[in-house]
Scaffold this motif. Structure first.
Motif, PDB file in Angstrom:
ATOM      1  N   ARG A 172      -3.031   4.763   4.820  1.00 23.98           N
ATOM      2  CA  ARG A 172      -2.717   3.330   4.086  1.00 23.98           C
ATOM      3  C   ARG A 172      -1.348   3.673   4.043  1.00 23.98           C
ATOM      4  N   ARG A 218       0.360   7.131  10.051  1.00 22.22           N
ATOM      5  CA  ARG A 218      -0.769   6.615  10.886  1.00 22.22           C
ATOM      6  C   ARG A 218       0.283   6.026  12.062  1.00 22.22           C
ATOM      7  N   PRO A 269      -1.483   5.336  -2.781  1.00 23.55           N
ATOM      8  CA  PRO A 269      -2.142   4.390  -3.679  1.00 23.55           C
ATOM      9  C   PRO A 269      -2.931   4.802  -3.947  1.00 23.55           C
TER      10      PRO A 269
END
Length: 285
Positions: free
Chosen positions: A216, A221, A101
Protein backbone atom coordinates in the motif's frame (compact mmCIF):
# COMPACT_ATOMS: atom_id res chain seq x y z
CA UNK A 1 8.36 -20.22 42.10
CA UNK A 2 5.89 -17.35 42.42
CA UNK A 3 6.24 -17.12 46.19
CA UNK A 4 10.05 -17.11 46.26
CA UNK A 5 10.78 -14.16 44.01
CA UNK A 6 12.94 -11.38 45.47
CA UNK A 7 11.18 -8.05 45.72
CA UNK A 8 13.32 -6.40 43.03
CA UNK A 9 11.94 -8.79 40.41
CA UNK A 10 8.36 -7.54 40.83
CA UNK A 11 7.32 -5.64 37.70
CA UNK A 12 6.74 -2.00 38.52
CA UNK A 13 4.81 0.39 36.30
CA UNK A 14 6.83 3.48 35.44
CA UNK A 15 4.93 6.63 34.56
CA UNK A 16 6.76 7.77 31.46
CA UNK A 17 6.17 9.97 28.43
CA UNK A 18 8.12 9.94 25.19
CA UNK A 19 8.70 13.01 23.03
CA UNK A 20 7.31 11.95 19.71
CA UNK A 21 6.58 15.55 18.84
CA UNK A 22 10.35 15.97 18.52
CA UNK A 23 10.78 12.82 16.46
CA UNK A 24 11.93 12.96 12.87
CA UNK A 25 9.35 13.40 10.13
CA UNK A 26 11.29 11.03 7.89
CA UNK A 27 8.82 8.30 6.96
CA UNK A 28 11.39 5.51 6.90
CA UNK A 29 12.57 6.00 10.44
CA UNK A 30 14.54 2.74 10.77
CA UNK A 31 17.78 2.87 8.81
CA UNK A 32 15.96 4.59 5.90
CA UNK A 33 14.71 1.06 5.20
CA UNK A 34 11.15 0.82 3.90
CA UNK A 35 10.50 -2.81 4.87
CA UNK A 36 12.11 -2.58 8.32
CA UNK A 37 10.17 0.61 9.06
CA UNK A 38 6.86 -0.97 8.01
CA UNK A 39 7.67 -4.00 10.18
CA UNK A 40 8.28 -1.86 13.29
CA UNK A 41 5.24 0.30 12.54
CA UNK A 42 3.06 -2.79 12.20
CA UNK A 43 4.25 -4.18 15.53
CA UNK A 44 3.61 -0.85 17.23
CA UNK A 45 0.20 -0.61 15.60
CA UNK A 46 -0.89 -3.90 17.11
CA UNK A 47 0.42 -3.32 20.62
CA UNK A 48 -2.35 -1.15 22.18
CA UNK A 49 -5.20 -3.56 21.41
CA UNK A 50 -2.99 -6.54 22.25
CA UNK A 51 -1.94 -5.13 25.61
CA UNK A 52 -5.57 -4.44 26.51
CA UNK A 53 -6.50 -8.03 25.67
CA UNK A 54 -3.63 -9.31 27.84
CA UNK A 55 -4.90 -7.24 30.75
CA UNK A 56 -8.46 -8.53 30.30
CA UNK A 57 -7.23 -12.14 30.23
CA UNK A 58 -5.59 -11.76 33.63
CA UNK A 59 -8.47 -9.81 35.13
CA UNK A 60 -10.92 -12.53 34.07
CA UNK A 61 -9.31 -14.88 36.57
CA UNK A 62 -7.93 -12.40 39.13
CA UNK A 63 -10.38 -13.53 41.81
CA UNK A 64 -8.93 -17.06 41.58
CA UNK A 65 -5.37 -15.92 42.35
CA UNK A 66 -4.72 -16.39 46.07
CA UNK A 67 -0.92 -16.10 46.34
CA UNK A 68 -0.21 -12.54 47.63
CA UNK A 69 3.14 -12.42 45.82
CA UNK A 70 1.54 -13.34 42.52
CA UNK A 71 -1.23 -10.81 43.15
CA UNK A 72 1.44 -8.11 43.52
CA UNK A 73 3.13 -9.23 40.32
CA UNK A 74 -0.22 -9.12 38.49
CA UNK A 75 -0.71 -5.52 39.64
CA UNK A 76 2.69 -4.60 38.21
CA UNK A 77 1.97 -6.50 34.99
CA UNK A 78 -1.32 -4.68 34.46
CA UNK A 79 0.28 -1.30 35.15
CA UNK A 80 3.15 -1.91 32.76
CA UNK A 81 0.94 -3.22 29.96
CA UNK A 82 -1.43 -0.27 30.31
CA UNK A 83 1.47 2.17 30.00
CA UNK A 84 2.83 0.29 26.97
CA UNK A 85 -0.51 0.61 25.23
CA UNK A 86 -0.71 4.32 26.05
CA UNK A 87 2.74 5.20 24.72
CA UNK A 88 2.48 3.03 21.62
CA UNK A 89 -0.87 4.63 20.87
CA UNK A 90 0.86 8.02 20.98
CA UNK A 91 3.59 6.77 18.64
CA UNK A 92 0.99 5.27 16.33
CA UNK A 93 -0.68 8.63 15.92
CA UNK A 94 2.63 9.94 14.58
CA UNK A 95 3.08 6.91 12.33
CA UNK A 96 -0.40 7.32 10.84
CA UNK A 97 0.45 10.94 10.08
CA UNK A 98 3.53 9.70 8.23
CA UNK A 99 1.36 7.43 6.09
CA UNK A 100 1.57 4.03 7.74
CA UNK A 101 -1.66 1.98 7.27
CA UNK A 102 -1.94 0.83 10.87
CA UNK A 103 -4.98 2.69 12.20
CA UNK A 104 -7.26 -0.30 11.58
CA UNK A 105 -5.29 -2.38 14.11
CA UNK A 106 -6.58 -0.16 16.93
CA UNK A 107 -10.00 0.62 15.46
CA UNK A 108 -13.32 0.06 17.18
CA UNK A 109 -14.13 -2.69 14.68
CA UNK A 110 -10.89 -4.52 15.52
CA UNK A 111 -11.60 -4.20 19.24
CA UNK A 112 -15.13 -5.56 18.79
CA UNK A 113 -13.78 -8.58 16.87
CA UNK A 114 -11.24 -9.25 19.61
CA UNK A 115 -13.87 -8.99 22.34
CA UNK A 116 -16.15 -11.31 20.35
CA UNK A 117 -13.41 -13.95 20.27
CA UNK A 118 -12.52 -13.49 23.95
CA UNK A 119 -16.13 -13.95 25.02
CA UNK A 120 -16.32 -17.28 23.20
CA UNK A 121 -13.21 -18.95 24.57
CA UNK A 122 -12.75 -20.24 28.13
CA UNK A 123 -10.78 -17.95 30.44
CA UNK A 124 -7.94 -20.48 30.59
CA UNK A 125 -7.61 -20.46 26.79
CA UNK A 126 -7.59 -16.65 26.68
CA UNK A 127 -4.93 -16.67 29.38
CA UNK A 128 -2.92 -19.31 27.49
CA UNK A 129 -2.98 -17.02 24.46
CA UNK A 130 -1.59 -14.22 26.59
CA UNK A 131 1.11 -16.41 28.13
CA UNK A 132 2.19 -17.55 24.66
CA UNK A 133 2.20 -13.98 23.33
CA UNK A 134 4.28 -12.92 26.33
CA UNK A 135 6.86 -15.53 25.31
CA UNK A 136 7.00 -13.91 21.87
CA UNK A 137 7.55 -10.46 23.33
CA UNK A 138 10.13 -11.76 25.82
CA UNK A 139 12.14 -13.50 23.08
CA UNK A 140 12.06 -10.37 20.91
CA UNK A 141 12.90 -8.19 23.91
CA UNK A 142 15.91 -10.32 24.74
CA UNK A 143 17.11 -10.02 21.14
CA UNK A 144 16.68 -6.27 21.07
CA UNK A 145 18.53 -5.70 24.35
CA UNK A 146 21.25 -8.35 23.95
CA UNK A 147 22.23 -7.73 20.34
CA UNK A 148 24.80 -5.02 19.65
CA UNK A 149 23.94 -5.52 15.98
CA UNK A 150 20.30 -4.57 16.59
CA UNK A 151 21.18 -1.69 18.91
CA UNK A 152 23.50 -0.29 16.23
CA UNK A 153 20.72 -0.06 13.64
CA UNK A 154 20.23 3.64 12.82
CA UNK A 155 16.78 4.90 13.65
CA UNK A 156 14.82 7.66 15.28
CA UNK A 157 16.30 8.04 18.81
CA UNK A 158 12.93 8.46 20.54
CA UNK A 159 11.49 5.38 18.85
CA UNK A 160 14.56 3.46 20.06
CA UNK A 161 13.98 4.82 23.58
CA UNK A 162 10.42 3.50 23.47
CA UNK A 163 11.47 0.09 22.14
CA UNK A 164 14.22 -0.35 24.74
CA UNK A 165 11.90 0.65 27.59
CA UNK A 166 9.18 -1.68 26.33
CA UNK A 167 11.69 -4.52 25.93
CA UNK A 168 12.99 -4.01 29.46
CA UNK A 169 9.53 -4.23 30.99
CA UNK A 170 8.60 -7.26 28.88
CA UNK A 171 11.51 -9.08 30.50
CA UNK A 172 10.49 -7.83 33.95
CA UNK A 173 7.04 -9.41 33.68
CA UNK A 174 7.71 -12.24 31.21
CA UNK A 175 6.46 -15.01 33.52
CA UNK A 176 3.47 -13.30 35.17
CA UNK A 177 0.71 -14.44 32.80
CA UNK A 178 2.30 -17.90 32.67
CA UNK A 179 2.28 -18.20 36.46
CA UNK A 180 -1.32 -16.99 36.64
CA UNK A 181 -2.26 -19.61 34.03
CA UNK A 182 -0.72 -22.33 36.17
CA UNK A 183 -2.19 -20.93 39.39
CA UNK A 184 -5.76 -21.12 38.08
CA UNK A 185 -5.37 -24.70 36.85
CA UNK A 186 -4.28 -24.22 33.25
CA UNK A 187 -3.07 -27.51 31.80
CA UNK A 188 0.02 -28.36 29.77
CA UNK A 189 -2.24 -29.63 27.01
CA UNK A 190 -3.96 -26.24 26.71
CA UNK A 191 -0.72 -24.28 27.03
CA UNK A 192 1.10 -26.26 24.34
CA UNK A 193 -1.94 -26.57 22.05
CA UNK A 194 -2.55 -22.82 22.03
CA UNK A 195 1.11 -22.10 21.37
CA UNK A 196 1.28 -24.68 18.59
CA UNK A 197 -1.58 -22.93 16.79
CA UNK A 198 0.05 -19.52 17.22
CA UNK A 199 3.48 -20.84 16.28
CA UNK A 200 2.22 -22.33 13.01
CA UNK A 201 0.70 -18.99 12.00
CA UNK A 202 3.66 -16.79 12.95
CA UNK A 203 5.57 -16.61 9.69
CA UNK A 204 2.59 -16.74 7.30
CA UNK A 205 0.82 -13.90 9.13
CA UNK A 206 4.04 -11.89 9.41
CA UNK A 207 4.77 -12.21 5.70
CA UNK A 208 1.18 -11.47 4.70
CA UNK A 209 0.67 -8.42 6.93
CA UNK A 210 4.03 -6.94 5.96
CA UNK A 211 3.39 -7.56 2.25
CA UNK A 212 0.00 -5.84 2.46
CA UNK A 213 1.45 -2.84 4.30
CA UNK A 214 4.39 -2.42 1.92
CA UNK A 215 2.09 -3.00 -1.05
CA UNK A 216 0.00 0.00 0.00
CA UNK A 217 3.09 2.23 0.06
CA UNK A 218 3.31 4.09 -3.29
CA UNK A 219 7.04 4.67 -2.88
CA UNK A 220 7.66 0.99 -2.24
CA UNK A 221 5.55 -0.07 -5.22
CA UNK A 222 7.84 1.92 -7.50
CA UNK A 223 10.97 0.22 -6.14
CA UNK A 224 10.38 -3.57 -6.19
CA UNK A 225 14.08 -4.43 -6.33
CA UNK A 226 14.80 -2.32 -3.24
CA UNK A 227 11.85 -3.87 -1.42
CA UNK A 228 13.04 -7.38 -2.22
CA UNK A 229 16.55 -6.56 -1.02
CA UNK A 230 15.30 -4.99 2.21
CA UNK A 231 12.89 -7.87 2.89
CA UNK A 232 15.71 -10.37 2.47
CA UNK A 233 17.90 -8.37 4.84
CA UNK A 234 15.14 -8.20 7.48
CA UNK A 235 14.28 -11.90 7.46
CA UNK A 236 17.90 -13.06 7.41
CA UNK A 237 19.07 -10.44 9.92
CA UNK A 238 19.39 -10.43 13.71
CA UNK A 239 15.69 -10.04 14.50
CA UNK A 240 14.56 -13.19 12.68
CA UNK A 241 17.77 -15.23 12.57
CA UNK A 242 17.12 -18.35 14.68
CA UNK A 243 13.84 -16.87 15.98
CA UNK A 244 11.58 -19.85 15.41
CA UNK A 245 13.70 -22.31 17.45
CA UNK A 246 13.74 -19.79 20.31
CA UNK A 247 9.97 -19.43 20.17
CA UNK A 248 9.64 -23.19 19.90
CA UNK A 249 11.21 -23.73 23.32
CA UNK A 250 7.79 -22.88 24.75
CA UNK A 251 6.43 -26.11 23.27
CA UNK A 252 8.63 -28.25 25.50
CA UNK A 253 6.64 -30.03 28.25
CA UNK A 254 7.43 -28.48 31.62
CA UNK A 255 8.77 -25.26 30.11
CA UNK A 256 8.78 -22.10 32.23
CA UNK A 257 9.74 -18.63 30.94
CA UNK A 258 12.36 -18.29 33.67
CA UNK A 259 14.17 -21.30 32.20
CA UNK A 260 15.65 -18.68 29.87
CA UNK A 261 17.98 -16.71 32.14
CA UNK A 262 17.74 -12.99 31.41
CA UNK A 263 18.60 -11.75 34.92
CA UNK A 264 21.98 -10.22 34.00
CA UNK A 265 20.58 -8.58 30.87
CA UNK A 266 17.66 -7.21 32.84
CA UNK A 267 19.89 -5.80 35.58
CA UNK A 268 22.15 -4.14 33.00
CA UNK A 269 19.31 -2.38 31.20
CA UNK A 270 17.56 -1.35 34.42
CA UNK A 271 20.79 0.52 35.26
CA UNK A 272 21.27 1.90 31.75
CA UNK A 273 17.74 3.24 31.43
CA UNK A 274 16.73 4.08 35.01
CA UNK A 275 19.88 3.93 37.15
CA UNK A 276 21.59 6.95 38.71
CA UNK A 277 22.56 8.26 35.28
CA UNK A 278 19.85 6.45 33.36
CA UNK A 279 19.13 7.43 29.79
CA UNK A 280 15.37 7.74 30.41
CA UNK A 281 15.24 9.33 33.85
CA UNK A 282 14.19 12.61 32.28
CA UNK A 283 11.26 10.85 30.60
CA UNK A 284 9.67 9.79 33.89
CA UNK A 285 6.66 11.75 35.06
Amino acid sequence: MANTLPAQTYPRARRIKFRFDRASNDKYFVENDMVYSHFVAGMSGGFPAGEESFIRSVRRVADRVTDPVLKKRVTGFVGQEAMHGLEHRRLNEKLVELGYPIAWLDSEAAKERMLWIEERVPPEVHLAMTAAAEHYTAVLAQRVLASDEIQAIPGDPEVWNLLNWHALEELEHKSVAFDVFRAVGGTERTRIGVMLAMYSLTLPLTYLSLALAVGRDPVARRQPVRVAREAYRLFTGPVFRGLMPELGKYLRPGFHPDDIDTAALLSRWQRELFGADGQLLDHLK
